[in-house]
Design a protein around this motif. Structure first.
Motif, short mmCIF file in Angstrom:
data_model
loop_
_atom_site.label_atom_id
_atom_site.label_comp_id
_atom_site.label_asym_id
_atom_site.label_seq_id
_atom_site.Cartn_x
_atom_site.Cartn_y
_atom_site.Cartn_z
N VAL A 20 0.84 -1.20 0.00
CA VAL A 20 0.00 0.00 0.00
C VAL A 20 0.87 1.25 0.00
O VAL A 20 0.62 2.20 -0.76
CB VAL A 20 -0.95 0.01 1.22
N LEU A 21 1.90 1.28 0.83
CA LEU A 21 2.78 2.45 0.89
C LEU A 21 3.48 2.68 -0.44
O LEU A 21 3.73 3.83 -0.82
CB LEU A 21 3.80 2.27 2.02
N ASP A 22 3.82 1.61 -1.13
CA ASP A 22 4.45 1.75 -2.43
C ASP A 22 3.47 2.31 -3.46
O ASP A 22 3.85 3.08 -4.34
CB ASP A 22 4.98 0.39 -2.89
N ALA A 56 -6.97 2.11 2.20
CA ALA A 56 -6.26 0.92 1.74
C ALA A 56 -5.30 0.41 2.82
O ALA A 56 -5.13 -0.80 3.00
CB ALA A 56 -5.48 1.23 0.46
N LEU A 57 -4.70 1.34 3.56
CA LEU A 57 -3.77 0.96 4.61
C LEU A 57 -4.49 0.24 5.75
O LEU A 57 -4.00 -0.77 6.27
CB LEU A 57 -3.04 2.20 5.14
N GLU A 58 -5.66 0.74 6.12
CA GLU A 58 -6.44 0.07 7.17
C GLU A 58 -6.82 -1.35 6.74
O GLU A 58 -6.75 -2.29 7.54
CB GLU A 58 -7.69 0.88 7.49
N GLU A 59 -7.19 -1.52 5.48
CA GLU A 59 -7.51 -2.85 4.98
C GLU A 59 -6.29 -3.76 5.05
O GLU A 59 -6.40 -4.96 5.36
CB GLU A 59 -8.02 -2.75 3.55
N TYR A 61 -3.81 -3.56 7.22
CA TYR A 61 -3.61 -3.94 8.62
C TYR A 61 -4.55 -5.07 9.03
O TYR A 61 -4.19 -5.93 9.84
CB TYR A 61 -3.83 -2.73 9.54
N ARG A 62 -5.75 -5.05 8.46
CA ARG A 62 -6.75 -6.07 8.82
C ARG A 62 -6.65 -7.32 7.97
O ARG A 62 -7.41 -8.27 8.17
CB ARG A 62 -8.15 -5.46 8.70
N ASP A 63 -5.72 -7.33 7.01
CA ASP A 63 -5.54 -8.49 6.14
C ASP A 63 -5.24 -9.72 6.99
O ASP A 63 -4.38 -9.70 7.88
CB ASP A 63 -4.38 -8.22 5.18
N ALA A 64 -5.93 -10.80 6.72
CA ALA A 64 -5.79 -12.02 7.53
C ALA A 64 -4.37 -12.58 7.48
O ALA A 64 -3.94 -13.29 8.40
CB ALA A 64 -6.78 -13.07 7.07
N THR A 65 -3.64 -12.28 6.41
CA THR A 65 -2.27 -12.80 6.28
C THR A 65 -1.25 -11.90 6.96
O THR A 65 -0.07 -12.25 7.04
CB THR A 65 -1.88 -12.94 4.80
N TYR A 66 -1.69 -10.73 7.45
CA TYR A 66 -0.75 -9.76 8.03
C TYR A 66 -0.80 -9.80 9.55
O TYR A 66 -1.87 -9.70 10.16
CB TYR A 66 -1.09 -8.35 7.55
N CYS A 67 0.35 -9.95 10.16
CA CYS A 67 0.48 -9.88 11.62
C CYS A 67 1.65 -8.94 11.89
O CYS A 67 2.78 -9.23 11.49
CB CYS A 67 0.74 -11.26 12.20
N ALA A 68 1.39 -7.80 12.50
CA ALA A 68 2.36 -6.71 12.60
C ALA A 68 3.75 -7.18 12.99
O ALA A 68 3.96 -7.73 14.07
CB ALA A 68 1.87 -5.68 13.61
N ASP A 69 4.70 -6.99 12.07
CA ASP A 69 6.13 -7.24 12.29
C ASP A 69 6.51 -8.72 12.36
O ASP A 69 7.69 -9.03 12.50
CB ASP A 69 6.64 -6.55 13.56
N CYS A 70 5.55 -9.63 12.28
CA CYS A 70 5.92 -11.05 12.31
C CYS A 70 6.69 -11.37 11.03
O CYS A 70 6.26 -11.04 9.92
CB CYS A 70 4.68 -11.93 12.41
N LEU A 71 7.84 -12.02 11.17
CA LEU A 71 8.72 -12.31 10.03
C LEU A 71 8.43 -13.66 9.39
O LEU A 71 9.05 -14.01 8.38
CB LEU A 71 10.18 -12.26 10.48
N VAL A 72 7.50 -14.42 9.96
CA VAL A 72 7.16 -15.73 9.40
C VAL A 72 6.35 -15.53 8.13
O VAL A 72 5.34 -14.83 8.12
CB VAL A 72 6.37 -16.58 10.41
N LYS A 73 6.82 -16.11 7.03
CA LYS A 73 6.17 -15.88 5.74
C LYS A 73 4.92 -16.73 5.55
O LYS A 73 4.01 -16.34 4.83
CB LYS A 73 7.18 -16.14 4.61
N GLU A 81 -4.73 -8.71 17.05
CA GLU A 81 -5.80 -7.79 17.42
C GLU A 81 -5.51 -6.41 16.81
O GLU A 81 -4.43 -5.85 17.00
CB GLU A 81 -5.88 -7.68 18.93
N ILE A 82 -6.48 -5.88 16.07
CA ILE A 82 -6.34 -4.58 15.41
C ILE A 82 -7.40 -3.63 15.95
O ILE A 82 -8.59 -3.99 16.00
CB ILE A 82 -6.51 -4.68 13.88
N GLU A 83 -6.99 -2.44 16.33
CA GLU A 83 -7.93 -1.44 16.83
C GLU A 83 -7.55 -0.07 16.26
O GLU A 83 -6.43 0.38 16.44
CB GLU A 83 -7.91 -1.39 18.35
N VAL A 84 -8.48 0.57 15.55
CA VAL A 84 -8.25 1.92 15.05
C VAL A 84 -8.55 2.91 16.16
O VAL A 84 -9.69 3.00 16.65
CB VAL A 84 -9.14 2.21 13.81
N LEU A 85 -7.55 3.66 16.58
CA LEU A 85 -7.70 4.61 17.69
C LEU A 85 -8.11 5.99 17.22
O LEU A 85 -8.73 6.75 17.97
CB LEU A 85 -6.38 4.71 18.47
#
Length: 249
Positions: A20-22, A56-59, A61-73, A81-85
């Motif tokens: 998304v950032l790209d 698009a960025l919020e989507e 973050y909520r992507d089922a394959t995405y876990c913040a910073d986890c390096l396991v492919k 757990e995702i929460e928009v503050l």
């Protein structure tokens, strides 16, 4: 104390947030906080960009394959757990938390394992580039940590060691501090402008050609240069004013 700064560069399709950032070059994400224990990780990120980019960025973050910073492919099995503050037209603040599984790992978890407790993390993301700044004890084994990180990220993610310096307030350089405070994209824009002769008299390259060299829109390059120039000029003038001798009364 020392600070260690490095960057990861994600290949296309390997990280939803990077994709998304790209796709939206003016969108950036910086960490407001990042904390780790052997069993979990939680953080708060602050993103700025257009409404379309933030949606698009919020989507992502909520992507089922995405876990913040986890390096396991592959699927690590962790529940994220995702929460928009906070959400506005140009701002998105997101809280993420996940409990670690047997296969999970991340930059903070590797840092905790190799560098010990008491670490401070700061991150900045734009495009596919993900910059990490870690403040740590002076005797921590940096190279062992970086080697282990390289094994975890594999070939899908590039790595670059940017800086390893002692934190010594009595000998720190104000100019260096101001330069380091600039976002990566502004630093790269300034470097390219100097290297290609944009600031020469007469100029050896115009803004449009320089933008083509960098592969970004002319308006984007102009914005980045103006922001960087304003930051450095303000710092210079304020520093000069502090050194001015007061007039006699």
């Amino acid at each position: 104390m020392r600070e260690f700064v490095f960057a990861l560069e994600y290949e296309s399709g390997t990280n939803p947030v990077a994709d998304v950032l790209d796709a939206y070059p003016e969108t950036t994400v910086r960490s407001l906080s990042c904390h780790v224990t052997p069993e979990s990780l939680w953080r708060v990120d602050h993103a700025t960009g257009s409404p379309e980019a933030l949606e698009a960025l919020e989507e992502a973050y909520r992507d089922a394959t995405y876990c913040a910073d986890c390096l396991v492919k592959d699927d690590c099995g962790a529940e994220c757990e995702i929460e928009v503050l906070d959400r506005s037209n140009d701002t998105l603040v997101v809280y993420t938390y996940w409990a670690r599984t047997d296969v999970c790992t991340s930059v903070p978890h590797l840092a905790l394992e190799y560098l010990g407790e008491g670490l401070l993390f700061e991150t900045y993301r734009e495009g596919r580039r993900y910059r990490w700044r870690i403040v740590l004890a002076g005797d921590a084994p940096i190279h062992a940590f970086f080697d282990a990180l390289g094994e975890e990220v594999g070939e899908c993610t590039g790595m670059e060691m940017l800086r390893l310096t002692e934190l010594d307030p009595e000998h720190s350089s104000g100019d260096a501090d101001e330069w380091d405070s600039l976002p990566d994209e502004q630093q790269r824009a300034l470097r390219a402008a100097v290297e290609h002769g944009y600031y020469e008299t007469p100029r050896t390259i115009d803004l449009s050609d320089l933008a083509d060299e960098l592969g970004i829109p002319r308006s984007t390059l102009s914005y980045r240069l103006r922001r960087a120039e304003a930051k450095l000029a303000t710092s210079f003038v304020e520093g000069d004013a502090l050194e001015t001798v007061a007039p006699e009364l």
